[in-house]
Write a protein that holds these residues in place. Structure first.
Motif, PDB file in Angstrom:
ATOM      1  N   GLN A   1       0.824  -1.207   0.000  1.00  0.00           N
ATOM      2  CA  GLN A   1       0.000   0.000   0.000  1.00  0.00           C
ATOM      3  C   GLN A   1       0.862   1.263   0.000  1.00  0.00           C
ATOM      4  O   GLN A   1       1.909   1.329   0.655  1.00  0.00           O
ATOM      5  CB  GLN A   1      -0.923   0.008   1.221  1.00  0.00           C
ATOM      6  N   GLN A   2       0.363   2.298  -0.739  1.00  0.00           N
ATOM      7  CA  GLN A   2       1.001   3.621  -0.773  1.00  0.00           C
ATOM      8  C   GLN A   2      -0.062   4.678  -0.425  1.00  0.00           C
ATOM      9  O   GLN A   2      -0.633   5.335  -1.307  1.00  0.00           O
ATOM     10  CB  GLN A   2       1.592   3.892  -2.151  1.00  0.00           C
ATOM     11  N   PRO A   3      -0.376   4.897   0.865  1.00  0.00           N
ATOM     12  CA  PRO A   3      -1.487   5.774   1.270  1.00  0.00           C
ATOM     13  C   PRO A   3      -1.254   7.246   0.949  1.00  0.00           C
ATOM     14  O   PRO A   3      -2.203   8.019   0.800  1.00  0.00           O
ATOM     15  CB  PRO A   3      -1.586   5.546   2.775  1.00  0.00           C
ATOM     16  N   GLU A   4       0.006   7.650   0.838  1.00  0.00           N
ATOM     17  CA  GLU A   4       0.293   9.069   0.586  1.00  0.00           C
ATOM     18  C   GLU A   4      -0.264   9.548  -0.744  1.00  0.00           C
ATOM     19  O   GLU A   4      -0.477  10.761  -0.937  1.00  0.00           O
ATOM     20  CB  GLU A   4       1.794   9.328   0.648  1.00  0.00           C
ATOM     21  N   LEU A   5      -0.510   8.628  -1.669  1.00  0.00           N
ATOM     22  CA  LEU A   5      -1.076   9.028  -2.961  1.00  0.00           C
ATOM     23  C   LEU A   5      -2.476   9.611  -2.793  1.00  0.00           C
ATOM     24  O   LEU A   5      -2.881  10.507  -3.543  1.00  0.00           O
ATOM     25  CB  LEU A   5      -1.123   7.825  -3.919  1.00  0.00           C
ATOM     26  N   ILE A   6      -3.208   9.087  -1.810  1.00  0.00           N
ATOM     27  CA  ILE A   6      -4.565   9.605  -1.555  1.00  0.00           C
ATOM     28  C   ILE A   6      -4.503  10.838  -0.668  1.00  0.00           C
ATOM     29  O   ILE A   6      -5.137  11.861  -0.949  1.00  0.00           O
ATOM     30  CB  ILE A   6      -5.427   8.503  -0.899  1.00  0.00           C
ATOM     31  N   GLU A   7      -3.748  10.799   0.406  1.00  0.00           N
ATOM     32  CA  GLU A   7      -3.708  11.884   1.381  1.00  0.00           C
ATOM     33  C   GLU A   7      -3.168  13.171   0.780  1.00  0.00           C
ATOM     34  O   GLU A   7      -3.605  14.274   1.140  1.00  0.00           O
ATOM     35  CB  GLU A   7      -2.853  11.470   2.582  1.00  0.00           C
ATOM     36  N   LYS A   8      -2.239  13.077  -0.122  1.00  0.00           N
ATOM     37  CA  LYS A   8      -1.602  14.275  -0.666  1.00  0.00           C
ATOM     38  C   LYS A   8      -2.203  14.722  -1.997  1.00  0.00           C
ATOM     39  O   LYS A   8      -2.161  15.899  -2.340  1.00  0.00           O
ATOM     40  CB  LYS A   8      -0.105  14.015  -0.863  1.00  0.00           C
ATOM     41  N   LYS A   9      -2.772  13.801  -2.739  1.00  0.00           N
ATOM     42  CA  LYS A   9      -3.190  14.139  -4.093  1.00  0.00           C
ATOM     43  C   LYS A   9      -4.650  14.565  -4.181  1.00  0.00           C
ATOM     44  O   LYS A   9      -4.965  15.622  -4.772  1.00  0.00           O
ATOM     45  CB  LYS A   9      -2.949  12.931  -5.003  1.00  0.00           C
ATOM     46  N   LEU A  10      -5.561  13.772  -3.617  1.00  0.00           N
ATOM     47  CA  LEU A  10      -6.989  14.019  -3.840  1.00  0.00           C
ATOM     48  C   LEU A  10      -7.481  15.371  -3.288  1.00  0.00           C
ATOM     49  O   LEU A  10      -8.202  16.100  -3.991  1.00  0.00           O
ATOM     50  CB  LEU A  10      -7.810  12.876  -3.234  1.00  0.00           C
ATOM     51  N   PRO A  11      -7.144  15.763  -2.055  1.00  0.00           N
ATOM     52  CA  PRO A  11      -7.647  17.067  -1.554  1.00  0.00           C
ATOM     53  C   PRO A  11      -7.219  18.242  -2.434  1.00  0.00           C
ATOM     54  O   PRO A  11      -8.007  19.161  -2.689  1.00  0.00           O
ATOM     55  CB  PRO A  11      -7.041  17.168  -0.151  1.00  0.00           C
ATOM     56  N   GLY A  12      -5.994  18.222  -2.900  1.00  0.00           N
ATOM     57  CA  GLY A  12      -5.514  19.312  -3.750  1.00  0.00           C
ATOM     58  C   GLY A  12      -6.256  19.366  -5.070  1.00  0.00           C
ATOM     59  O   GLY A  12      -6.605  20.457  -5.548  1.00  0.00           O
ATOM     60  N   LEU A  13      -6.505  18.248  -5.664  1.00  0.00           N
ATOM     61  CA  LEU A  13      -7.242  18.219  -6.927  1.00  0.00           C
ATOM     62  C   LEU A  13      -8.678  18.718  -6.742  1.00  0.00           C
ATOM     63  O   LEU A  13      -9.218  19.448  -7.592  1.00  0.00           O
ATOM     64  CB  LEU A  13      -7.244  16.800  -7.506  1.00  0.00           C
ATOM     65  N   LEU A  14      -9.304  18.303  -5.643  1.00  0.00           N
ATOM     66  CA  LEU A  14     -10.678  18.744  -5.389  1.00  0.00           C
ATOM     67  C   LEU A  14     -10.729  20.243  -5.149  1.00  0.00           C
ATOM     68  O   LEU A  14     -11.652  20.930  -5.607  1.00  0.00           O
ATOM     69  CB  LEU A  14     -11.246  17.978  -4.188  1.00  0.00           C
ATOM     70  N   ARG A  15      -9.756  20.776  -4.430  1.00  0.00           N
ATOM     71  CA  ARG A  15      -9.712  22.220  -4.181  1.00  0.00           C
ATOM     72  C   ARG A  15      -9.671  22.983  -5.498  1.00  0.00           C
ATOM     73  O   ARG A  15     -10.373  23.996  -5.680  1.00  0.00           O
ATOM     74  CB  ARG A  15      -8.506  22.563  -3.311  1.00  0.00           C
ATOM     75  N   GLU A  16      -8.854  22.513  -6.428  1.00  0.00           N
ATOM     76  CA  GLU A  16      -8.754  23.205  -7.714  1.00  0.00           C
ATOM     77  C   GLU A  16     -10.088  23.199  -8.459  1.00  0.00           C
ATOM     78  O   GLU A  16     -10.518  24.215  -9.030  1.00  0.00           O
ATOM     79  CB  GLU A  16      -7.687  22.523  -8.584  1.00  0.00           C
TER      80      GLU A  16
END
Length: 774
Positions: free
Chosen positions: A104-119
């Motif tokens: 598992q690589q959880p940082e892909l979700i924690e760091k990527k998804l919130p930023g994309l949604l904000r944009e």
């Protein structure tokens, strides 16, 4: 008279004079000979290797596939047999319980998804209409009807403008701070997707390719912390996670600000969420193999008295496996002292066979018995035959006859028929005893071997060996089928027994293959054993051979002499049952050494010309005459002639005296005292060796009488007979035949044949009348 001691009998008195140390001293003297010790060491090593080959420490396994069991077979020993089906079933079950491992690589979700949604939310807040938004962002948010996912069509409004208006009202309003509202939504969104960081998202292709089902167990390993989490396939599939019962679908009610956006955000997450789980095939396979290996093999127990083969049945694969398991179990229970006794008995039996064969070698094949290299080749073939025959005797080959017959055929060609049949007897005994074969198999093997040996007195062509293969195959079929037939009480049951017929045909096929194998490998056999067969002799008898062509060109007189020697020598050899073809071919080449200095030999001198020897001392002339033997040997080796032909070149003069030049030297010694030492007889003799075979002895006589007969001015039958007899007696009294097996009666037959041949060559002719002139 007891006072003076007991009276000795005559026998006791004679025994007291006997040398009690005679036998021991002879043995000590024999063993002190390095050559004898070497040969005995080779024989002992052979016996030890054969003991390994026949597995002398355990009893033979007597059963074979398809063997008929008239009275059935009952277990005489309790044993266990592995049950591969049950064992595999249990191992497969344990293997299936091992989970699939994913990294598992959880940082892909924690760091990527919130930023994309904000944009995307900022873009919605800033856009005055739906058309001002980026097409990709509209498709991800479900604002494009044609690109909406099937599973979210019922949750999203039909009109994209309506959805856009609702989104815009949620992220911005004229009387509030848009940035603050967006950040509040992002904060809730981070909490909402935290289960995704825990469980991860799997790629659907990984599930399909590795055949991972919905109810399979999954172990997730966090690469950062190393923690493991046990989940199911349902928990890591994104569509399941976004459903009402999924880890995301259950959380919408806990986030009032996000609940109105649940359909849009689910659609967006489905597009934007990255794959965070990677299938760890190496770890999974390792764990599964370990789980399989931990399962112990499952055994079925068979008690003593259990029927393993029913009466009247043929042994099939499963029954053969049971019999093999019983055999192995009994072997493990055999105590060490019994194994030692078995090994000792087999060693003594092999020693008896070795003595039997060794006695024959010493009496009839001294060249093999007294030469370590030849003896080693002979014994190596024996060892190889036993190894191969035992290996091929088991199912599915059942081909022990193949190496046995090949060896017997080769020995019959290389040595003689007696040695071949004695070897066949020894090999058949060892094979049958070491494989547990019945007496019938021994009879079959000996019958086939007898056919092979009796048919190989001469090998005149390769087709002879092929025909012999057919003959051996027919013999095998008839004897094997006949023995199995007469072993049945009711003969009608065995006439058309398919199993017996098949085994008979199979053995016959191996016999036929042996004929082809020996025919194809004959050149290698000749090279290995240093022999020459009639096939090679016929090839060498071709006058187009380079050596014979060169002999014709350089020394035509010697060539004609060789042809004459071949003719009369072959006839004489055939009269005593020797190999006439060998004598003929050897005669063609016996004087090839003369081609290097042809002018020094009288048959190549022109009539009336002066002899070159007139200007040479007798000793020098003798060296030139004797030298043609060594030159002939060198030429033969350069042209790769076989060793038996080279032996004829060396032995055709033996150690005879070059009489003409010896008499000349004696005359000079009588005239001049200074030349007395020049007339020593040993200096005028050929170096030898003397003839070692009957054929070599015949050719010595043929060469001598053919040369001498040319000196007769009037070759009448009486003169020819007298000349031949004097030459034969001279060589006989000179001891030239002491080392070959020619008997006096055979020498007499040879003499008569030579006389007859020479009379035929020099027979008189009537004088034709001269033609009158008209």
């Amino acid at each position: 008279m007891a006072f003076f001691g007991s009276k000795k009998s005559r026998t006791a008195l004679a025994a007291s004079l006997r040398d009690s140390s005679k036998l021991s001293s002879r043995l000590r003297e024999l063993l002190s000979n390095r050559g004898t010790a070497s040969r005995l060491s080779v024989c002992l090593l052979t016996i030890l290797i054969l003991m390994v080959a026949v597995e002398s420490w355990k009893a033979p396994f007597p059963y074979r596939l398809g063997m008929f069991s008239e009275h059935g077979i009952v277990a005489s020993f309790s044993f266990k047999v592995a049950n591969p089906i049950e064992t595999d079933r249990e191992r497969t079950q344990q293997e299936s319980q091992v989970p699939y491992y994913f990294k598992q690589q959880p940082e892909l979700i924690e760091k990527k998804l919130p930023g994309l949604l904000r944009e995307d939310l900022i873009a919605i807040a800033n856009a005055r209409s739906l058309d001002e938004m980026n097409p990709d962002s509209r498709a991800e948010l479900g604002l494009t009807s044609s690109r909406r996912l099937e599973q979210f069509k019922d949750q999203l409004p039909e009109e994209p403008e309506q959805t856009f208006a609702e989104l815009k009202s949620l992220v911005s309003s004229p009387d509030s701070n848009d940035t603050k509202k967006i950040e509040e939504l992002i904060t809730d969104f981070k909490k909402l997707i935290s289960p995704l960081a825990t469980y991860g998202i799997v790629n659907e292709n990984d599930l399909t390719q590795n055949q991972i089902r919905a109810d399979d167990n999954i172990t997730i390993i966090n690469e950062g912390t190393g923690k493991q989490l046990e989940v199911t396939t349902f928990d890591i599939r994104l569509p399941n996670q976004l459903s009402e019962n999924g880890v995301i679908g259950r959380e919408w009610k806990n986030f009032p600000r996000l609940a109105p956006l649940s359909a849009v955000l689910s659609h967006w997450i489905h597009f934007q969420a990255p794959t965070t789980l990677v299938y760890n095939s190496e770890r999974t396979i390792k764990e599964r193999n370990q789980a399989r290996n931990l399962v112990e093999e499952i055994f079925d127990t068979f008690q003593r008295g259990t029927i393993l083969v029913e009466p009247g049945q043929l042994i099939d694969d499963n029954q053969l496996a049971l019999l093999r398991a019983e055999y192995e179990a009994k072997e493990k229970a055999v105590p060490s002292y019994e194994r030692a006794i078995r090994v000792t008995i087999i060693f003594l039996m092999l020693v008896v066979l070795a003595v039997l064969n060794g006695y024959h070698l010493l009496r009839n094949k001294k060249a093999v018995a007294r030469t370590v290299s030849r003896l080693s080749i002979y014994l190596s073939v024996i060892i190889l035959t036993i190894f191969l025959a035992r290996l091929l005797s088991y199912d599915p080959w059942r081909a022990e006859v193949l190496p046995l017959v090949v060896t017997v055929m080769v020995f019959a060609i290389v040595y003689d028929q007696m040695m071949a049949i004695l070897t066949a007897l020894s090999l058949s005994l060892v094979l049958c005893l070491s494989t547990g074969a019945p007496l019938g198999n021994f009879v079959v093997l000996m019958s086939v071997s007898a056919v092979a040996v009796t048919s190989l007195a001469n090998v005149s062509s390769r087709s002879t060996l092929i025909k012999l293969g057919f003959g051996m195959g027919l013999t095998y079929f008839l004897v094997y089928w006949g023995i199995n037939l007469i072993n049945n009480q009711v003969l009608s049951n065995g006439f058309f027994d398919q199993q017996v017929v098949w085994e008979s045909l199979q053995g016959a096929g191996w016999c036929l293959a042996a004929g082809y194998l020996v025919a194809g490998s004959l050149p290698f056999v000749e090279s290995l054993f240093g022999v020459v067969t009639d096939i090679s002799l016929l090839e060498m008898s071709n006058v187009s051979h380079p050596l014979l062509q060169e002999l014709v060109r350089r020394a035509p007189g010697t060539y004609n002499h060789s042809i004459s020697v071949a003719t009369i020598g072959e006839a004489a050899a055939d009269k005593i049952g020797a190999n006439g073809l060998l004598v003929r071919v050897a005669a063609y080449y016996h004087d090839i050494g003369k081609m290097l200095k042809p002018q020094y030999f009288i048959e190549n001198m022109a009539q009336g010309s002066e002899s070159l020897h007139d200007n040479l001392a007798p000793a020098m002339s003798t060296l030139i005459i004797i030298g043609h033997v060594k030159d002939g040997v060198d030429l033969a080796r350069q042209h790769n002639l076989p060793q038996p032909i080279i032996d004829f070149i060396e032995q055709h003069h033996g150690t005879t005296l070059v009489e003409y030049f010896f008499r000349e030297a004696e005359k000079q010694a009588d005239l001049s005292p200074d030349h007395k030492t020049d007339a020593e007889e040993s200096s005028f003799r050929y170096p030898g060796p003397r003839p070692q075979t009957r054929e070599a002895g015949v050719m010595m006589l043929s060469d001598a009488v053919e040369s001498a007969s040319r000196t007769l001015s009037d070759p009448t039958p009486k003169r020819i007979k007298s000349l031949v007899h004097s030459l034969v007696m001279k060589r006989l009294l000179d001891g030239q035949f002491n080392e070959c097996s020619l008997t006096l009666s055979e020498i007499n037959i040879v003499e008569e044949s030579l006389v007859k041949s020479l009379i035929g060559i020099y027979h008189g002719r009537i004088k034709y009348p001269e033609e009158r002139s008209a």
